[in-house]
Write a protein that holds these residues in place. Structure first.
Motif, PDB file in Angstrom:
ATOM      1  N   VAL A 276       0.829  -1.206   0.000  1.00 59.48           N
ATOM      2  CA  VAL A 276       0.000   0.000   0.000  1.00 59.48           C
ATOM      3  C   VAL A 276       0.865   1.258   0.000  1.00 59.48           C
ATOM      4  O   VAL A 276       0.629   2.201  -0.768  1.00 59.48           O
ATOM      5  N   GLN A 277       1.872   1.284   0.849  1.00 62.62           N
ATOM      6  CA  GLN A 277       2.700   2.488   0.950  1.00 62.62           C
ATOM      7  C   GLN A 277       3.432   2.778  -0.358  1.00 62.62           C
ATOM      8  O   GLN A 277       3.557   3.936  -0.772  1.00 62.62           O
ATOM      9  N   GLU A 278       3.915   1.729  -1.022  1.00 61.91           N
ATOM     10  CA  GLU A 278       4.628   1.927  -2.282  1.00 61.91           C
ATOM     11  C   GLU A 278       3.674   2.437  -3.371  1.00 61.91           C
ATOM     12  O   GLU A 278       4.027   3.331  -4.150  1.00 61.91           O
ATOM     13  N   GLU A 279       2.472   1.884  -3.424  1.00 64.70           N
ATOM     14  CA  GLU A 279       1.510   2.329  -4.426  1.00 64.70           C
ATOM     15  C   GLU A 279       1.112   3.779  -4.177  1.00 64.70           C
ATOM     16  O   GLU A 279       0.994   4.572  -5.114  1.00 64.70           O
ATOM     17  N   TYR A 280       0.924   4.135  -2.906  1.00 59.71           N
ATOM     18  CA  TYR A 280       0.595   5.513  -2.553  1.00 59.71           C
ATOM     19  C   TYR A 280       1.743   6.444  -2.938  1.00 59.71           C
ATOM     20  O   TYR A 280       1.535   7.543  -3.463  1.00 59.71           O
ATOM     21  N   ARG A 281       2.971   5.999  -2.703  1.00 56.69           N
ATOM     22  CA  ARG A 281       4.150   6.814  -3.039  1.00 56.69           C
ATOM     23  C   ARG A 281       4.237   7.043  -4.545  1.00 56.69           C
ATOM     24  O   ARG A 281       4.530   8.154  -5.002  1.00 56.69           O
ATOM     25  N   VAL A 282       3.978   5.995  -5.321  1.00 58.44           N
ATOM     26  CA  VAL A 282       4.048   6.124  -6.784  1.00 58.44           C
ATOM     27  C   VAL A 282       2.982   7.091  -7.289  1.00 58.44           C
ATOM     28  O   VAL A 282       3.247   7.948  -8.136  1.00 58.44           O
ATOM     29  N   LEU A 283       1.759   6.971  -6.765  1.00 56.64           N
ATOM     30  CA  LEU A 283       0.690   7.868  -7.189  1.00 56.64           C
ATOM     31  C   LEU A 283       1.035   9.322  -6.886  1.00 56.64           C
ATOM     32  O   LEU A 283       0.885  10.207  -7.741  1.00 56.64           O
TER      33      LEU A 283
ATOM     34  N   LYS B  30     -12.398  -2.353  -2.035  1.00 51.98           N
ATOM     35  CA  LYS B  30     -12.595  -3.805  -2.138  1.00 51.98           C
ATOM     36  C   LYS B  30     -12.334  -4.509  -0.803  1.00 51.98           C
ATOM     37  O   LYS B  30     -11.833  -5.637  -0.754  1.00 51.98           O
ATOM     38  N   THR B  31     -12.681  -3.840   0.297  1.00 51.33           N
ATOM     39  CA  THR B  31     -12.412  -4.420   1.622  1.00 51.33           C
ATOM     40  C   THR B  31     -13.362  -5.559   1.963  1.00 51.33           C
ATOM     41  O   THR B  31     -13.220  -6.187   3.026  1.00 51.33           O
ATOM     42  N   ASP B  32     -14.333  -5.845   1.099  1.00 52.12           N
ATOM     43  CA  ASP B  32     -15.180  -7.018   1.317  1.00 52.12           C
ATOM     44  C   ASP B  32     -14.369  -8.307   1.193  1.00 52.12           C
ATOM     45  O   ASP B  32     -14.820  -9.384   1.595  1.00 52.12           O
ATOM     46  N   MET B  33     -13.132  -8.202   0.664  1.00 52.97           N
ATOM     47  CA  MET B  33     -12.250  -9.374   0.554  1.00 52.97           C
ATOM     48  C   MET B  33     -11.485  -9.637   1.843  1.00 52.97           C
ATOM     49  O   MET B  33     -10.820 -10.670   1.975  1.00 52.97           O
ATOM     50  N   LEU B  34     -11.554  -8.699   2.817  1.00 50.71           N
ATOM     51  CA  LEU B  34     -10.772  -8.822   4.044  1.00 50.71           C
ATOM     52  C   LEU B  34     -11.643  -9.262   5.211  1.00 50.71           C
ATOM     53  O   LEU B  34     -12.770  -8.773   5.372  1.00 50.71           O
ATOM     54  N   ASP B  35     -11.110 -10.178   6.047  1.00 53.47           N
ATOM     55  CA  ASP B  35     -11.777 -10.468   7.308  1.00 53.47           C
ATOM     56  C   ASP B  35     -11.178  -9.546   8.372  1.00 53.47           C
ATOM     57  O   ASP B  35     -10.289  -8.739   8.091  1.00 53.47           O
ATOM     58  N   GLU B  36     -11.650  -9.652   9.621  1.00 58.43           N
ATOM     59  CA  GLU B  36     -11.206  -8.729  10.670  1.00 58.43           C
ATOM     60  C   GLU B  36      -9.709  -8.840  10.931  1.00 58.43           C
ATOM     61  O   GLU B  36      -9.022  -7.840  11.130  1.00 58.43           O
TER      62      GLU B  36
ATOM     63  N   GLU C  52      -6.856  -5.796  10.397  1.00 56.43           N
ATOM     64  CA  GLU C  52      -5.934  -5.271  11.397  1.00 56.43           C
ATOM     65  C   GLU C  52      -4.502  -5.292  10.878  1.00 56.43           C
ATOM     66  O   GLU C  52      -3.726  -4.360  11.118  1.00 56.43           O
ATOM     67  N   GLU C  53      -4.134  -6.368  10.184  1.00 57.11           N
ATOM     68  CA  GLU C  53      -2.787  -6.430   9.607  1.00 57.11           C
ATOM     69  C   GLU C  53      -2.607  -5.343   8.547  1.00 57.11           C
ATOM     70  O   GLU C  53      -1.529  -4.730   8.445  1.00 57.11           O
ATOM     71  N   PHE C  54      -3.639  -5.098   7.808  1.00 53.41           N
ATOM     72  CA  PHE C  54      -3.582  -4.100   6.737  1.00 53.41           C
ATOM     73  C   PHE C  54      -3.349  -2.706   7.315  1.00 53.41           C
ATOM     74  O   PHE C  54      -2.586  -1.901   6.767  1.00 53.41           O
ATOM     75  N   LYS C  55      -3.992  -2.414   8.439  1.00 56.33           N
ATOM     76  CA  LYS C  55      -3.882  -1.085   9.045  1.00 56.33           C
ATOM     77  C   LYS C  55      -2.465  -0.765   9.478  1.00 56.33           C
ATOM     78  O   LYS C  55      -2.083   0.415   9.543  1.00 56.33           O
TER      79      LYS C  55
END
Length: 335
Positions: A255-262, A284-290, A294-297
């Protein structure tokens, strides 16, 4: 609107009208043997005028109109009668249109309001009739001015969409799906890169009959500022957005790399874009469980407001609209 109907860049020849010549005439009345000069002035040549029209959002109507030619002014006549002005030629354009000199690339005009009119190629002035040249020494001037010639120049009309919020993300980030979920816009949606080939606008309803305009910009790729992918063709539309919504899908690897590129592509194109208020939406967070959430955050970029949304399940879309509305109406110092 299909890709073939969205035209945001046209080049055309603008030619204003020649001014009419002044008249050489003398009064001829029965009891006035030496009536003196009475030649009227020539009429002004027609202007080429650009007018804003809020009902337009593309330059399609100018795509095959390569020459804009205004009318010529008529010559003056006797009895001090002035010639008629040449017919002005009016070009109607969408709001957000910039007019450039095709040779120097200099910005000549910018249309941002409905019915705003700017003379882009002025017509030639009409010549003065011989009445204007009468003096104590020369009371019967036998000359008059010719009209000034019109101008001919090549212009570039470039449209930058006016919208409150611009969606910024890689292809397949879910921008079109979000726009179709929270507005009446129906952009093409498919599971392949560059489904969106033209910007799409949608009006998003908010509380108490308020609303804001959202622009779905075709996906950015690394190197877009250098012309890769759809490149510079659509990056310019982001310049007119009041704020930006960065969108990164939940299935991205970094996520951080994609944000940096944008951010890097926007900065390379125009550093001032990074001064706009912006928020980040993880789509598309419907693909994530709880647990995955948390790991994503833990990997989110710092210093930017972030929301987890799903256009499919409508998760947090109301919160997203709240955040956008607050961002659009925040004091300048807080943006």
């Amino acid at each position: 609107m299909s890709a073939s109907n969205f035209i945001d860049h046209v080049r055309l020849c603008s030619r204003s009208g020649k001014g009419g010549s002044g008249a050489i005439s003398f009064r001829r009345e029965k009891h006035v043997p030496r009536g003196g000069p009475d030649g009227g002035n020539g009429g002004r040549g027609g202007h080429v005028i650009v007018r804003g029209n809020s009902q337009l959002w593309t330059l399609l109507h100018l795509r095959y109109r390569k020459h804009i030619i205004a009318g010529v002014g008529e010559s003056g006549g006797g009895m001090r009668s002035s010639g008629a002005q040449g017919k002005d030629e009016i070009i109607e354009v969408p709001l957000g249109t910039i007019i450039r000199d095709a040779e120097t690339n200099e910005i000549r005009a910018e249309i941002t309001e409905h019915d705003e009119e700017i003379i882009i190629t002025p017509g030639g002035r009409g010549g003065l009739g011989n009445e204007n040249f009468k003096t104590a020494v020369n009371q019967t001037p036998r000359f008059a001015q010719p009209g000034e010639p019109g101008m001919e120049e090549w212009l570039v009309l470039e449209l930058k969409l006016l919208a409150d919020v611009g969606l910024v993300g890689f292809p397949n980030a879910g921008k079109s799906t979000l726009l179709s979920s929270i507005s009446a816009a129906r952009p093409e949606i498919a599971d392949y890169p560059f489904t969106t080939l033209v910007p799409n606008l949608g009006v998003v309803s908010y509380y108490d009959n308020r609303s804001f305009v959202m622009a779905d910009i075709p996906g950015i790729i690394e190197g877009a500022a250098e012309g890769k992918g759809l490149g510079l063709r659509f990056l310019r539309h982001i310049e007119r957005n009041s704020m930006l919504l960065f969108m990164i899908p939940a299935d991205t690897e970094d996520v951080q790399e994609e944000y940096r590129v944008l951010r890097g592509e926007l900065e390379q194109y125009n550093p001032e874009l990074l001064d706009k208020h912006h928020i980040l939406a993880i789509t598309k967070t419907d693909m994530l469980d709880e647990e995955m959430m948390e790991e994503f955050k833990e990997d989110l970029p710092e210093g930017v407001k972030t929301l987890f949304i799903s256009s499919i399940t409508q998760t947090n879309l109301d919160q997203l609209k709240d955040a956008i509305w607050q961002g659009l109406n925040a004091p300048e110092d807080d943006k």
